[in-house]
Design a protein around this motif. Sequence first.
Motif, PDB file in Angstrom:
ATOM      1  N   ALA A   1       0.822  -1.211   0.000  1.00 52.01           N
ATOM      2  CA  ALA A   1       0.000   0.000   0.000  1.00 52.01           C
ATOM      3  C   ALA A   1       0.855   1.260   0.000  1.00 52.01           C
ATOM      4  N   PHE A   2       1.877   1.308   0.845  1.00 51.25           N
ATOM      5  CA  PHE A   2       2.731   2.491   0.895  1.00 51.25           C
ATOM      6  C   PHE A   2       3.505   2.641  -0.415  1.00 51.25           C
ATOM      7  N   GLY A   3       3.911   1.522  -0.982  1.00 53.72           N
ATOM      8  CA  GLY A   3       4.609   1.583  -2.258  1.00 53.72           C
ATOM      9  C   GLY A   3       3.722   2.100  -3.365  1.00 53.72           C
ATOM     10  N   ARG A   4       2.492   1.614  -3.405  1.00 51.64           N
ATOM     11  CA  ARG A   4       1.557   1.997  -4.466  1.00 51.64           C
ATOM     12  C   ARG A   4       1.154   3.468  -4.356  1.00 51.64           C
ATOM     13  N   HIS A   5       0.851   3.915  -3.149  1.00 52.55           N
ATOM     14  CA  HIS A   5       0.281   5.250  -2.973  1.00 52.55           C
ATOM     15  C   HIS A   5       1.307   6.347  -2.712  1.00 52.55           C
ATOM     16  N   VAL A   6       2.481   5.987  -2.184  1.00 54.57           N
ATOM     17  CA  VAL A   6       3.432   7.018  -1.777  1.00 54.57           C
ATOM     18  C   VAL A   6       4.768   6.911  -2.515  1.00 54.57           C
ATOM     19  N   VAL A   7       5.398   5.734  -2.490  1.00 54.26           N
ATOM     20  CA  VAL A   7       6.731   5.610  -3.075  1.00 54.26           C
ATOM     21  C   VAL A   7       6.697   5.669  -4.601  1.00 54.26           C
ATOM     22  N   ALA A   8       5.790   4.929  -5.212  1.00 55.52           N
ATOM     23  CA  ALA A   8       5.736   4.901  -6.683  1.00 55.52           C
ATOM     24  C   ALA A   8       5.590   6.299  -7.293  1.00 55.52           C
ATOM     25  N   PRO A   9       4.729   7.172  -6.758  1.00 58.15           N
ATOM     26  CA  PRO A   9       4.630   8.519  -7.342  1.00 58.15           C
ATOM     27  C   PRO A   9       5.910   9.347  -7.236  1.00 58.15           C
ATOM     28  N   LEU A  10       6.827   8.976  -6.327  1.00 59.40           N
ATOM     29  CA  LEU A  10       8.084   9.707  -6.187  1.00 59.40           C
ATOM     30  C   LEU A  10       9.095   9.332  -7.269  1.00 59.40           C
ATOM     31  N   ILE A  11       9.001   8.107  -7.786  1.00 56.38           N
ATOM     32  CA  ILE A  11      10.068   7.572  -8.625  1.00 56.38           C
ATOM     33  C   ILE A  11      10.229   8.286  -9.966  1.00 56.38           C
ATOM     34  N   PRO A  12       9.151   8.625 -10.694  1.00 54.50           N
ATOM     35  CA  PRO A  12       9.364   9.305 -11.984  1.00 54.50           C
ATOM     36  C   PRO A  12      10.192  10.583 -11.870  1.00 54.50           C
ATOM     37  N   GLY A  13       9.882  11.429 -10.899  1.00 57.93           N
ATOM     38  CA  GLY A  13      10.648  12.658 -10.724  1.00 57.93           C
ATOM     39  C   GLY A  13      12.085  12.380 -10.339  1.00 57.93           C
ATOM     40  N   PHE A  14      12.287  11.391  -9.460  1.00 60.13           N
ATOM     41  CA  PHE A  14      13.642  11.014  -9.056  1.00 60.13           C
ATOM     42  C   PHE A  14      14.438  10.485 -10.241  1.00 60.13           C
ATOM     43  N   ALA A  15      13.808   9.631 -11.059  1.00 57.66           N
ATOM     44  CA  ALA A  15      14.497   9.043 -12.210  1.00 57.66           C
ATOM     45  C   ALA A  15      14.886  10.111 -13.230  1.00 57.66           C
ATOM     46  N   ARG A  16      14.055  11.139 -13.385  1.00 54.58           N
ATOM     47  CA  ARG A  16      14.397  12.215 -14.324  1.00 54.58           C
ATOM     48  C   ARG A  16      15.626  12.993 -13.864  1.00 54.58           C
ATOM     49  N   LEU A  17      15.819  13.087 -12.562  1.00 59.18           N
ATOM     50  CA  LEU A  17      16.980  13.816 -12.036  1.00 59.18           C
ATOM     51  C   LEU A  17      18.288  13.081 -12.285  1.00 59.18           C
ATOM     52  N   TYR A  18      18.213  11.733 -12.375  1.00 62.85           N
ATOM     53  CA  TYR A  18      19.428  10.929 -12.479  1.00 62.85           C
ATOM     54  C   TYR A  18      19.320   9.971 -13.669  1.00 62.85           C
ATOM     55  N   PRO A  19      19.609  10.446 -14.860  1.00 60.82           N
ATOM     56  CA  PRO A  19      19.441   9.629 -16.068  1.00 60.82           C
ATOM     57  C   PRO A  19      20.372   8.418 -16.131  1.00 60.82           C
ATOM     58  N   GLN A  20      21.460   8.410 -15.345  1.00 65.33           N
ATOM     59  CA  GLN A  20      22.379   7.266 -15.355  1.00 65.33           C
ATOM     60  C   GLN A  20      21.967   6.186 -14.355  1.00 65.33           C
ATOM     61  N   LEU A  21      20.801   6.363 -13.763  1.00 68.93           N
ATOM     62  CA  LEU A  21      20.318   5.441 -12.741  1.00 68.93           C
ATOM     63  C   LEU A  21      19.035   4.758 -13.197  1.00 68.93           C
ATOM     64  N   SER A  22      18.941   3.456 -12.969  1.00 71.09           N
ATOM     65  CA  SER A  22      17.686   2.745 -13.189  1.00 71.09           C
ATOM     66  C   SER A  22      17.145   2.297 -11.836  1.00 71.09           C
ATOM     67  N   VAL A  23      15.826   2.233 -11.718  1.00 67.51           N
ATOM     68  CA  VAL A  23      15.180   1.942 -10.436  1.00 67.51           C
ATOM     69  C   VAL A  23      14.287   0.712 -10.569  1.00 67.51           C
ATOM     70  N   GLU A  24      14.412  -0.196  -9.621  1.00 69.51           N
ATOM     71  CA  GLU A  24      13.490  -1.340  -9.518  1.00 69.51           C
ATOM     72  C   GLU A  24      12.749  -1.226  -8.186  1.00 69.51           C
ATOM     73  N   LEU A  25      11.424  -1.251  -8.244  1.00 74.08           N
ATOM     74  CA  LEU A  25      10.595  -1.160  -7.042  1.00 74.08           C
ATOM     75  C   LEU A  25       9.939  -2.510  -6.775  1.00 74.08           C
ATOM     76  N   VAL A  26      10.232  -3.077  -5.617  1.00 70.18           N
ATOM     77  CA  VAL A  26       9.653  -4.358  -5.193  1.00 70.18           C
ATOM     78  C   VAL A  26       8.610  -4.058  -4.128  1.00 70.18           C
ATOM     79  N   VAL A  27       7.336  -4.314  -4.424  1.00 69.29           N
ATOM     80  CA  VAL A  27       6.277  -4.070  -3.445  1.00 69.29           C
ATOM     81  C   VAL A  27       5.817  -5.405  -2.883  1.00 69.29           C
ATOM     82  N   THR A  28       5.970  -5.573  -1.593  1.00 70.78           N
ATOM     83  CA  THR A  28       5.589  -6.806  -0.923  1.00 70.78           C
ATOM     84  C   THR A  28       5.393  -6.531   0.558  1.00 70.78           C
ATOM     85  N   ASP A  29       4.469  -7.242   1.182  1.00 74.02           N
ATOM     86  CA  ASP A  29       4.242  -7.084   2.614  1.00 74.02           C
ATOM     87  C   ASP A  29       5.004  -8.120   3.444  1.00 74.02           C
ATOM     88  N   ARG A  30       5.745  -8.990   2.783  1.00 74.15           N
ATOM     89  CA  ARG A  30       6.561  -9.952   3.535  1.00 74.15           C
ATOM     90  C   ARG A  30       7.899  -9.312   3.910  1.00 74.15           C
TER      91      ARG A  30
END
Length: 312
Positions: A101-130
């Motif tokens: 839930a936190f990944g879907r509603h809070v973290v995921a919306p942050l990533i596009p802006g962050f990725a635009r700032l750092y073009p040499q960086l790729s991001v993988e987001l793992v959403v899991t409650d375990r």
Amino acid sequence: MDSLRGIESFVRSVEMGSIAAAARHLGISPAAASQNIARLERDLGVRLLQRTTRRLGLTDSGQVYFERVRPVVHALEAAATAVSALNDTPRGRLTLSTSVAFGRHVVAPLIPGFARLYPQLSVELVVTDRAVDHIAEGIDISVRFAEQLEPSLIARRLVTVPMLICAAPEYLARRGTPRTPEDLVHHDCLLYRLATHGRLFRWTFLKDGTLYEPDIKPKIISNDIDTLTSMVLAGAGIARLGAFIADALIAKGLVVPLFQEAPVAGGSSVAGSTTVAAHTPFTFYACTLDRHSATPKIRAFIDYAVAALSAR
């Protein structure tokens, strides 16, 4: 060089429990990792791994070799990290893990802006409650709340989120509105089961500066917050939702926040809510393995997330 690739593929396969997992960590195909290990075994003239369809095991020779070369692999990685740290430009792959839930509603919306700032960086987001294993799963940063923290992790506070007790107007019209937390015993409550240890998420309140838990009736239980939210909207009962989910629903009149007489103890809403509540808030942390793992890419994301969330 071929021997070094084989040693790295071998060590990571043993640490992560499979050649496929090691290949993902190294950014190569499972076939390439397997070939690297096979060449290493040919060069050494011994079998290092016992492979079956279900597990990966070490031979006696493999156990001795693993114990000798593992520190070398980690020392080389630490050296590469130290050299990279001299360059402040975040680069490479950043792997994040967070609850669903936190990944879907809070973290995921942050990533596009962050990725635009750092073009040499790729991001993988793992959403899991375990619970995730930083080493075995190659996680750079895991976002956790207090009950998920581990002594081995370095934690930095990201944000404190109000938790709101909510119900749909249809449910309240049908069953009445509880005026105090003690009234919840007469209502249908929708509870979240924590995947990390299987216990139900506690509903704690502040009264005269003291934490307490009222008696509640678990009518429906789920291990997914968004699923519970959908049932709240359907009028199934009362649930405890983070403000990052509840605020938008409250603004649309789809749910009603309860027990709004007393202010929350600290924190502000991720979604910018101006509502207050008598129940305790939730704090999320960015966790890394140790202080030496704070590479430029890790520092960049944590700093970015803290600044973005504090501005809301």
